[in-house]
Design an enzyme around this catalytic site. Structure first.
Site, mmCIF file in Angstrom:
data_model
loop_
_atom_site.group_PDB
_atom_site.id
_atom_site.type_symbol
_atom_site.label_atom_id
_atom_site.label_comp_id
_atom_site.label_asym_id
_atom_site.label_seq_id
_atom_site.Cartn_x
_atom_site.Cartn_y
_atom_site.Cartn_z
ATOM 1 N N ASP A 80 44.251 47.539 39.085
ATOM 2 C CA ASP A 80 43.158 48.485 39.628
ATOM 3 C C ASP A 80 43.340 49.572 40.680
ATOM 4 O OD1 ASP A 80 43.191 46.124 40.389
ATOM 5 O OD2 ASP A 80 41.108 45.861 41.234
ATOM 6 N N GLU A 138 42.376 43.352 40.293
ATOM 7 C CA GLU A 138 42.686 41.984 41.773
ATOM 8 C C GLU A 138 41.485 42.237 42.369
ATOM 9 O OE1 GLU A 138 43.083 40.662 44.738
ATOM 10 O OE2 GLU A 138 43.230 42.497 45.018
HETATM 11 ZN ZN LIG Z 1 43.325 45.449 48.045
HETATM 12 ZN ZN LIG Z 2 46.318 45.123 46.806
#
Ligand SMILES: [Zn+2]
Ligand SMILES: [Zn+2]
Length: 398
Positions: A80, A138
């Site tokens: 992401d 994440e």
């Molecule tokens: Zn980051």
């Molecule tokens: Zn990262």
């Protein structure tokens, strides 16, 4: 073996750069990583690696099976981007306003694809099964890792390794450490409510700005006086809002003669040990309660636990360090690096099975590549991807 690995990484380098630049131009956020996940899934399928999609909602898992192997290691990449406007001038700059790969997850995805290609070619040399784990989200809580784990991403996996490009270290350097490496990263939101009124009659009000600023000053003593100096912790207040001014206009038109009824305070707490986290959290609330009580104010305290500590276990650390040393020599190995108080949802994996996280140097002062992750002009020296792939390939070949 080292020469063979670097040779393979160089051979795939241009293709991997092209994949990284393609992903970089079309960044996706959180769990909405359909295009990127499609690229990862297609790349594995093209190698004949069986793939499961929709793991952790939009994650991808592929298994390279090795006849006769009993152990399985997982290699993880996050996919992401960030909701930030990119301010670089690179030709592969983000084509989507307000979204950009400014943490290098585009490179992580590309490197894991490259690693899968190389390992497929070297399959006859492998002694362990390899699981490729491409995860979404994440950057955004609650993180993609718990969803991946819930959908079985760690089933039958003995060890997991993750890498992160890091511009503060030069290309060709690796950094890791045993034990806690990245922090438990929590957030807090506070509403402090007094009684608003006319600024010329403060005695008829309960001024939340005065109480709130005392609170911000008081919490500076938590780290100085409540945390063991040998432990690490950070408390940062990042938001303080009171009154009704429109922040875009400065204070134009703001009611400067009104004491507001309440203020909003927010920030983050970073710790490396559970007991320190518990202590800091408790102190925050008791300082808030004490000050509110002393001034007849009320409060709400919303403390959100974030990603757990990324913990590097033995024997994975030794394996990773030996692997890195073989590739670049002792001089280019930063070990043990001091823990970093940034958070990573790789921590969830490291709470479940033996794990190791390694920073891969991606900075290059001569090329002006020095901006840290999440900076609007963040970029990597793409040569770092050779070292990222080399590490993962070498780990997988043990
Ligand atoms: Zn980051
Ligand atoms: Zn990262």
């Amino acid at each position: 073996m080292k020469n063979l690995i670097f040779e393979q990484c160089h051979r795939h380098f241009n293709d991997i750069v092209a994949i990284r630049r393609d992903i970089h131009q079309y960044p996706e956020l959180g769990f909405d990583v359909h295009r990127t996940a499609g690229i990862a899934a297609d790349a594995l399928q093209a190698l004949g690696i069986p793939v499961k999609t929709g793991i952790g909602r939009t994650g991808v898992v592929g298994d390279l099976e090795v006849p006769g192997a009993s152990k399985r290691i997982a290699l993880r990449a996050d996919m992401d981007a960030l909701p930030i406007q990119e301010l670089t001038d690179v030709p592969y700059k983000s084509k989507i306003d307000g979204k950009a790969h400014l943490c290098g997850h585009d490179a992580h995805t590309a490197m894991l694809i490259g690693t899968a290609r190389i390992l497929s070619e070297l399959q006859s040399n492998l002694k362990t099964h390899i699981r490729f784990v491409f995860q979404p989200s994440e950057e955004a809580l609650p993180g993609g890792a718990p969803a991946m784990i819930a959908d079985g991403a760690l089933e039958e996996v003995d060890e997991i390794y993750g890498i992160h490009v890091f511009p503060l270290y030069a290309v060709g350097e690796y950094a890791t450490c045993p034990g806690p490496m990245l922090a438990q990263s929590d957030t807090f939101k506070i509403t402090l409510t007094g009684r608003g009124g006319h600024a010329a009659f403060p005695h008829l009000t309960v001024d939340p700005i005065v109480i709130g600023t005392q609170f911000v000053t008081a919490i500076q003593s938590i780290i100085a006086r409540n945390v063991n100096p040998l432990d690490s912790a950070v408390v940062s207040v990042t938001q303080f809002h009171g009154g009704e001014a429109n922040l875009q206009n400065g204070l134009a038109g703001a009611a400067l003669n009104v004491i507001p009824p309440s203020v909003l305070i927010g920030g983050t707490v970073r710790t490396l040990q559970k007991e320190v986290q518990t202590r800091v959290r408790g102190q925050l609330e008791s300082l808030l309660a004490g000050l509110a009580n002393a001034h007849d104010a009320t409060y709400t305290f919303d403390y959100q636990e974030g990603y757990p500590v990324t913990y590097n276990h033995e024997p994975c650390v030794t394996t990773a360090v030996d692997t890195a040393r073989e590739l670049v020599g002792e001089d280019n190995l930063i070990f043990p690096v001091s823990p970093i108080l940034g958070g990573e949802d790789f921590g969830y994996y490291s709470q479940k099975i033996p794990a190791c996280f390694v920073m891969v140097g991606a900075g290059n002062e001569e090329k002006g590549i020095v901006n840290m992750c999440h900076h609007p002009q963040f970029d990597i020296d793409e040569t770092s991807m050779i070292y990222g792939m080399a590490l993962l390939v070498n780990l997988a070949m043990l």
